[in-house]
Scaffold this motif. Structure first.
Motif, PDB file in Angstrom:
ATOM      1  N   TYR A  42       0.810  -1.223   0.000  1.00 55.02           N
ATOM      2  CA  TYR A  42       0.000   0.000   0.000  1.00 55.02           C
ATOM      3  C   TYR A  42       0.846   1.278   0.000  1.00 55.02           C
ATOM      4  O   TYR A  42       0.310   2.367  -0.219  1.00 55.02           O
ATOM      5  CB  TYR A  42      -0.922   0.021   1.222  1.00 55.02           C
ATOM      6  CG  TYR A  42      -2.112  -0.909   1.086  1.00 55.02           C
ATOM      7  CD1 TYR A  42      -3.282  -0.484   0.461  1.00 55.02           C
ATOM      8  CD2 TYR A  42      -2.060  -2.217   1.558  1.00 55.02           C
ATOM      9  CE1 TYR A  42      -4.370  -1.332   0.325  1.00 55.02           C
ATOM     10  CE2 TYR A  42      -3.142  -3.078   1.423  1.00 55.02           C
ATOM     11  CZ  TYR A  42      -4.295  -2.627   0.807  1.00 55.02           C
ATOM     12  OH  TYR A  42      -5.374  -3.474   0.659  1.00 55.02           O
ATOM     13  N   ILE A 141      -5.482   1.066  -6.286  1.00 50.84           N
ATOM     14  CA  ILE A 141      -6.247   0.029  -5.592  1.00 50.84           C
ATOM     15  C   ILE A 141      -7.695   0.502  -5.452  1.00 50.84           C
ATOM     16  O   ILE A 141      -7.939   1.657  -5.072  1.00 50.84           O
ATOM     17  CB  ILE A 141      -5.647  -0.276  -4.204  1.00 50.84           C
ATOM     18  CG1 ILE A 141      -4.185  -0.716  -4.349  1.00 50.84           C
ATOM     19  CG2 ILE A 141      -6.466  -1.339  -3.467  1.00 50.84           C
ATOM     20  CD1 ILE A 141      -3.396  -0.685  -3.052  1.00 50.84           C
ATOM     21  N   SER A 181      -4.921  -3.654  -7.918  1.00 52.33           N
ATOM     22  CA  SER A 181      -5.861  -4.592  -7.303  1.00 52.33           C
ATOM     23  C   SER A 181      -7.250  -3.974  -7.210  1.00 52.33           C
ATOM     24  O   SER A 181      -7.391  -2.770  -6.951  1.00 52.33           O
ATOM     25  CB  SER A 181      -5.374  -4.991  -5.899  1.00 52.33           C
ATOM     26  OG  SER A 181      -6.203  -5.971  -5.331  1.00 52.33           O
ATOM     27  N   ALA A 323      -6.812  -7.750  -1.016  1.00 50.40           N
ATOM     28  CA  ALA A 323      -6.337  -6.882  -2.105  1.00 50.40           C
ATOM     29  C   ALA A 323      -4.860  -7.140  -2.398  1.00 50.40           C
ATOM     30  O   ALA A 323      -4.439  -7.191  -3.564  1.00 50.40           O
ATOM     31  CB  ALA A 323      -6.571  -5.417  -1.734  1.00 50.40           C
TER      32      ALA A 323
END
Length: 530
Positions: A42, A141, A181, A323
């Motif tokens: 992330y 994402i 993702s 994710a």
């Protein structure tokens, strides 16, 4: 990036207990040398979330901000509502008590929040061309959480929000240039006609293209008339349209790193940000609140069936981890069009709770932590027998409601209880389908994901339902409903106990009076026959 911050306040107020599990660390802005694998995933990413103003969405935002501080921006799809613009609505998200500690630890959190004007009721999610360009150029994402969770929603509305918006979101994702993702959040009950639900796609009730075409061409009145026929084995428009949406995901995700997450009944937090936080009366929460205030006295539920409930913070941890897993699978997959992974997140068979356990525990903690908002003593039971259930509704709901409303009219007040019970019974009708049945949910992908996480990520993003302490959790759940929904602080417990004892004796005296009246009525009837 982790610093332990524990919320001992609620535990101190509720008495804690030896069975209380250690809480998972929350994160702050303090930087350590090493990021976990998921934090690295992330780091420096831009995230797009739909449904961010809802219960699950707020918890997801909280966890991303506190546990993944390397995130660049979080884009939130928000619509204007009731005269409030999107910026006011975003501010309202962070007015919730759940964000209090986060604000202290991360005072500059708002620098990462970006509001995007949109509406799932509009074509293309109602996103302007300029905002669409920003999203396609920057987002890495995507979490698509937006849905109408009203089980009795009109079919056209449910189709627009749950199905067409899902299709529009995937179309947007196809244009994203740096996509890593995409998570579509479904529900474990999309396949409720099945006894066993595997982590795979099933044939939809009706093919998505045909159902979309039908709702586009048929009038509102006609679609409502044929809705019972369309639903067939599905109990409501929510589960039906979410099943259709899964077909949309299967057909519109080619070439993208997409996965699907199917949670059970999502309820209060287990640990983060505080144990027991909840902001809605849906599902079992309404049962506890109704029973605890003395309003709800019967529920048609089979006490032997498993109550498939999952804490919202563990659910969010599972979504965040999924994710990462989807991106890893897509990156390492040899085939050009890999299979879309599906994650069932439900109660574990070896560590589950039945509706009977749920009722017993609710009564136990209702007696330990009574609320000042109670209008009667806690008198609640599961009635799987439909005759006993309806007799209980008549004599324990409608009769007291009529009496109370007549008294209200006589003293010049507005009668409200009978109208309230009509709403309560609609809610009971909705939950009955799920409380009278049981499913076997296969969780191979979910359990496999847990095993693949590093020990650091397992601590930071804990979601192993096999380790849930249900007695502890339901205690915090009950106290959370009392605190956050009934607005009754734990400091009033001693005062509420005194009032509770009075209600107990009023309840007992009332039972004696009713029994005497029934006895007199039976004897009078017997004398007439003689």
């Amino acid at each position: 990036m982790t610093v332990s911050i524990y919320d001992d306040e609620l535990l101190a107020q509720t008495g804690g207990g030896q069975s209380d599990p250690p809480l998972t660390p929350m994160t702050t802005g303090k930087i350590e040398e090493q990021l976990t694998e998921i934090q690295q995933f992330y780091d420096k990413c831009n995230v797009f979330i739909t449904g961010g103003t809802g219960f699950l969405g707020k918890t997801l935002i909280y966890k991303l901000l506190t546990s993944c501080p390397g995130i660049e921006n979080i884009f939130l799809l928000v619509r204007s509502k009731r005269g409030k613009d999107i910026f006011s609505r975003v501010e309202e998200i962070f007015d919730d008590a759940m964000f209090d500690k986060m604000k202290q630890a991360c005072p500059k959190y708002d620098h990462k929040i970006r509001a995007v004007a949109g509406d799932c009721m509009q074509p293309g999610l109602g996103i302007s061309s300029s905002d669409r360009e920003v999203l396609t150029e920057n987002v890495n994402i995507v979490f698509h959480l937006a849905a109408t969770v009203r089980f009795d929603e009109k079919m056209k509305t449910a189709m627009q929000i749950n199905v067409k918006a899902c299709r529009d979101m995937l179309d947007l994702c196809h244009d994203m240039k740096h996509l890593k993702s995409v998570i579509y959040v479904s529900t474990a009950y999309t396949q409720c006609p099945q006894n066993t639900v595997d982590e795979r796609f099933y044939d939809p009730p009706i093919e998505s293209e045909k159902m979309i075409h039908l709702t586009d061409c048929v009038t509102d009145g006609m679609i409502e008339k044929i809705t019972p026929v369309l639903l067939d084995k599905w109990p409501n428009t929510y589960t039906f349209t979410k099943a259709i949406a899964e077909d949309v995901v299967r057909k519109n995700s080619r070439g993208m790193p997409v996965g699907m997450f199917r949670p059970g009944i999502v309820i209060a937090t287990y640990q983060e940000p505080v144990p027991g936080w909840i902001d809605n009366f849906y599902g079992p929460t309404g049962v506890i609140a109704g029973a605890g205030t003395g309003v709800l006295r019967t529920l048609r539920a089979d006490p032997t069936k498993v109550a498939n409930m999952v804490p919202v913070d563990l659910c969010v941890n599972g979504i965040i981890s999924s994710a990462w897993d989807i991106a890893e699978r897509f990156r390492t997959e040899i085939l050009p069009d890999p299979e879309i992974p599906i994650y069932n997140f439900c109660t574990e068979p070896n560590n589950c709770i039945t509706w009977g356990d749920f009722t017993h525990t609710t009564i136990k903690f209702g007696s330990m932590y009574p609320t000042m908002k109670a209008i009667w003593y806690l008198c609640y039971a599961n009635n799987p027998n439909i005759l006993l259930h309806y007799l209980s509704i008549i004599f324990l709901h409608y009769v007291p409601a009529v009496v109370c409303d007549i008294i209200a009219v006589l003293i010049g007040r507005k009668p409200r209880l009978l109208r309230s019970y009509k709403k309560i019974h609609r809610f009971m009708d909705v939950i009955e389908y799920f409380s009278m049945r049981e499913w076997e949910f296969r969780m191979d992908n979910m359990n496999g994901l847990w095993r693949r996480l590093s020990s650091a990520d397992q601590k930071l993003f804990f979601f192993d339902m096999r380790q849930i302490n249900w007695d502890y959790f339901l205690e915090q759940y009950f106290c959370g409903i009392r605190r956050y929904l009934l607005n009754d602080p734990m400091e009033t417990v001693p005062q509420a106990v005194v009032r509770w004892n009075r209600l107990y004796w009023v309840h007992q005296v009332t039972k004696v009076i009713v029994l005497l009246l029934l006895y007199k009525l039976v004897m009078s009837f017997w004398c007439m026959l003689s």
